[in-house]
Design an enzyme around this catalytic site. Structure first.
Site, PDB file in Angstrom:
ATOM      1  N   CYS A  18       0.728  -1.247   0.058  1.00  0.00           N
ATOM      2  CA  CYS A  18      -0.004  -0.025  -0.016  1.00  0.00           C
ATOM      3  C   CYS A  18       0.884   1.323  -0.002  1.00  0.00           C
ATOM      4  O   CYS A  18       1.878   1.231   0.080  1.00  0.00           O
ATOM      5  CB  CYS A  18      -0.979   0.123   1.258  1.00  0.00           C
ATOM      6  SG  CYS A  18      -1.713  -1.351   1.318  1.00  0.00           S
ATOM      7  N   TYR A 259      11.824  -3.007  -7.645  1.00  0.00           N
ATOM      8  CA  TYR A 259      10.277  -3.061  -8.624  1.00  0.00           C
ATOM      9  C   TYR A 259       9.476  -2.021  -7.839  1.00  0.00           C
ATOM     10  O   TYR A 259       8.626  -1.125  -8.698  1.00  0.00           O
ATOM     11  CB  TYR A 259       9.905  -4.413  -8.414  1.00  0.00           C
ATOM     12  CG  TYR A 259       8.494  -4.318  -8.879  1.00  0.00           C
ATOM     13  CD1 TYR A 259       7.989  -4.342 -10.237  1.00  0.00           C
ATOM     14  CD2 TYR A 259       7.354  -4.369  -7.950  1.00  0.00           C
ATOM     15  CE1 TYR A 259       6.757  -4.418 -10.907  1.00  0.00           C
ATOM     16  CE2 TYR A 259       6.012  -4.179  -8.389  1.00  0.00           C
ATOM     17  CZ  TYR A 259       5.770  -4.408  -9.871  1.00  0.00           C
ATOM     18  OH  TYR A 259       4.509  -4.427 -10.326  1.00  0.00           O
TER      19      TYR A 259
HETATM   20  P1  AMP Z   1       5.376 -13.184 -13.258  1.00  0.00           P
HETATM   21  O1  AMP Z   1       4.830 -13.140 -14.632  1.00  0.00           O
HETATM   22  O2  AMP Z   1       4.686 -13.908 -12.336  1.00  0.00           O
HETATM   23  O3  AMP Z   1       6.776 -14.086 -13.434  1.00  0.00           O
HETATM   24  O4  AMP Z   1       5.556 -11.702 -12.775  1.00  0.00           O
HETATM   25  C1  AMP Z   1       6.830 -11.181 -13.172  1.00  0.00           C
HETATM   26  C2  AMP Z   1       6.417  -9.522 -13.512  1.00  0.00           C
HETATM   27  O5  AMP Z   1       5.613  -9.105 -12.555  1.00  0.00           O
HETATM   28  C3  AMP Z   1       7.729  -8.685 -13.675  1.00  0.00           C
HETATM   29  O6  AMP Z   1       7.600  -8.153 -14.855  1.00  0.00           O
HETATM   30  C4  AMP Z   1       7.542  -7.852 -12.539  1.00  0.00           C
HETATM   31  O7  AMP Z   1       7.898  -6.536 -13.128  1.00  0.00           O
HETATM   32  C5  AMP Z   1       6.087  -7.743 -12.103  1.00  0.00           C
HETATM   33  N1  AMP Z   1       5.984  -8.225 -10.522  1.00  0.00           N
HETATM   34  C6  AMP Z   1       7.005  -8.528  -9.581  1.00  0.00           C
HETATM   35  N2  AMP Z   1       6.666  -8.505  -8.379  1.00  0.00           N
HETATM   36  C7  AMP Z   1       5.409  -8.069  -8.437  1.00  0.00           C
HETATM   37  C8  AMP Z   1       4.433  -7.745  -7.545  1.00  0.00           C
HETATM   38  N3  AMP Z   1       4.624  -7.894  -6.089  1.00  0.00           N
HETATM   39  N4  AMP Z   1       3.281  -7.011  -7.725  1.00  0.00           N
HETATM   40  C9  AMP Z   1       2.905  -6.913  -9.144  1.00  0.00           C
HETATM   41  N5  AMP Z   1       3.879  -6.970 -10.366  1.00  0.00           N
HETATM   42  C10 AMP Z   1       4.958  -7.685  -9.812  1.00  0.00           C
END
Ligand code: AMP
Length: 485
Positions: A18, A259
């Protein structure tokens, strides 16, 4: 017990990921807060809420959805008069998002009203909640933040600040809080300092908020970060700093740099964009690959891809274009939608990619869904070779401190080694920055294995607090129905 009826609340308490904002002594507190929350929208897009105080009464408006969609009419803003206000952006992917779980939460105590907005996640919330329920406390939501309200209410101390300190001393985990009472705006950072919280000023009005980008939007001045374990109390007489917790080693969340924080923010006195570029440069030094083009996975991969390209002298080009009118992939709750969401969000720029050997740079691989789709897309667009470099170490552990990550078993890096991940994703090569490389990029020094300078539990499994609620001794389910039986 009779056959289970549908539960009125999600099975798992929603994790909070948040943004918080608070202002004291400004005639347009609600407008200032809404703008601040808008700048912090990246920290939470599911719901937003504002509570104000006008010297006589508290006012609140909380809604599901984006700040700009909910705090955009005179009618809404006129309902929030006052010189002091706090606000909250909520980001959760677990269960339904219910209005009852939207913050700030407000309670009427014997000593007056108090609203709280929380960024972080408590790791002993369920254990404490059990004790409170046994003592007769009635909970209205499944938020861990509500525990703070009950601990403040039942504290035997007399002043509000002492009650807050008493409450927080019983808690483990991560919390950056802003709280509003009739007389005070209070800001707190947990002793480890896991989540950010900064102090600023707009003219004579002090501001507390998650990131400096929320100060920039209103032209406010950045004064300093609230220190880990520090409580800032702001009232008519000015600003007071209290450090009531036993000193401990700080463990700021390194994933904020990777990130989560906005690149234009100053976090712990470092510009997030510059840090990300430095991570990209470390990545290039550690894992060079001979290609024609460095392509970021937008938007999160852009700064580290720039750093990567600069360091190895390979052209940087936008081989993938992002549609900005879709939210972050993770917000969609089901796998089907998540797959669909990735296609909605990115498109290959085939004219740039065709016939080229490319290295894709992204900030993290969580489930691997994004990477698989993107690699397939880039190959279909005609790339001759597709390599991938990631500006964080493999994410092999869940976060319990307020970044919403899937269960460990769903994390690709917890199930396979890097070579297997590369095959699964379909790349010609895959490499991650090392933990030392990440630390060097952030702070200039490698990771101290005995006393890590940051919280990097998602990469290393080294959790800075006990995981009381998650160590298996408590039942998984937190249900108001079960608790009250
Ligand atoms: P995935 O497709 O599950 O491997 O997610 C990886 C992507 O999600 C990367 O491009 C990151 O930029 C993004 N990401 C990583 N951690 C988070 C998070 N906690 N919430 C939202 N997006 C995320």
């Amino acid at each position: 017990m009779a056959a289970a009826a549908p539960l009125p609340f999600p099975l798992r308490p929603p994790h909070e990921e948040c943004g918080v904002f608070g202002v004291f002594g400004h005639p347009d507190a609600a407008q200032v807060t809404a703008l601040g929350l808008h700048a912090l929208q990246h920290r939470g897009q599911e719901a937003a809420g504002i509570v104000t105080y006008d010297g006589h009464h508290f006012f609140t408006h909380r809604a599901l959805g984006l700040v700009g969609d909910n705090f955009n009419t005179r009618a809404v803003m006129d309902q929030l008069p006052g010189h002091a206000g706090i606000g909250h952006n909520r980001y959760s992917t677990t269960g339904e998002t219910l209005l009852r779980n939207v913050q700030p939460i407000f309670a009427d105590f014997a000593f007056g009203g108090m609203a709280i907005a929380h960024n972080g996640n408590l790791t002993n919330a369920r254990a404490v909640r059990r004790q409170l329920v046994a003592r007769g406390c009635l909970f209205q939501s499944t938020m861990d933040t509500e525990i703070i309200i009950h601990l403040v209410a039942t504290s035997l101390y007399s002043t509000v600040v002492d009650r807050v300190i008493d409450a927080l001393r019983q808690l483990e985990g991560a919390y950056s809080l802003v709280a509003l009472t009739q007389k005070k705006l209070i800001g707190v950072r947990d002793p480890l300092g896991v989540r950010p919280l900064v102090l600023g000023r707009m003219g004579g009005a002090p501001i507390l908020c998650s990131e400096t980008c929320a100060l920039d939007i209103i032209g406010a001045e950045y004064i300093r970060d609230v220190e880990p374990g520090e409580i800032i109390v702001i009232d008519e007489t000015g600003l007071r700093s209290i450090k009531p917790f036993a000193p401990t080693r700080q463990r700021f969340c390194v994933f904020e740099y990777v990130y989560f924080a906005r690149p234009d923010s100053m976090v712990e006195r470092r510009n997030v964009y510059e840090v990300r570029k430095r991570i990209g440069a470390e990545l290039a030094r550690e894992n060079h690959v001979d290609v024609d083009m460095v392509v970021p996975v937008p938007d999160s991969g852009v700064p580290s891809a720039l750093g990567y390209a600069e360091e190895c002298g390979i052209p940087f080009d936008l081989g993938i274009i992002r549609n900005h009118y879709v939210g972050r992939t993770f917000i969609e709750p089901t796998d089907n939608i998540r797959h669909f969401g990735v296609r909605l969000k990115h498109n290959a720029n085939a004219a740039q990619l065709s016939g080229k050997r490319v290295v894709l740079v992204d900030d993290s691989i969580v489930r691997g869904t994004t990477s698989m789709k993107i690699v397939e897309m880039v190959r279909l667009a005609g790339a001759a070779e597709v390599h991938m470099r990631i500006s964080s170490p493999p994410t092999s552990n869940s976060c319990f401190y307020g970044i919403d990550t899937p269960k460990k078993a769903e994390l690709m890096a917890s199930q396979m080694d890097v070579a297997a991940m590369a095959r699964h994703i379909g790349v010609d090569s895959l490499a991650f920055v090392s933990a030392d490389g990440l630390y060097r990029a952030v702070s200039g020094v490698p990771r101290d294995p005995d006393h890590p300078q940051f919280c990097d539990a998602c990469f290393t499994g080294n959790y800075p607090t006990p995981l009381t609620d998650y160590d298996g001794s408590l039942p998984e389910q937190l249900s108001l129905l079960t608790e009250s039986h």
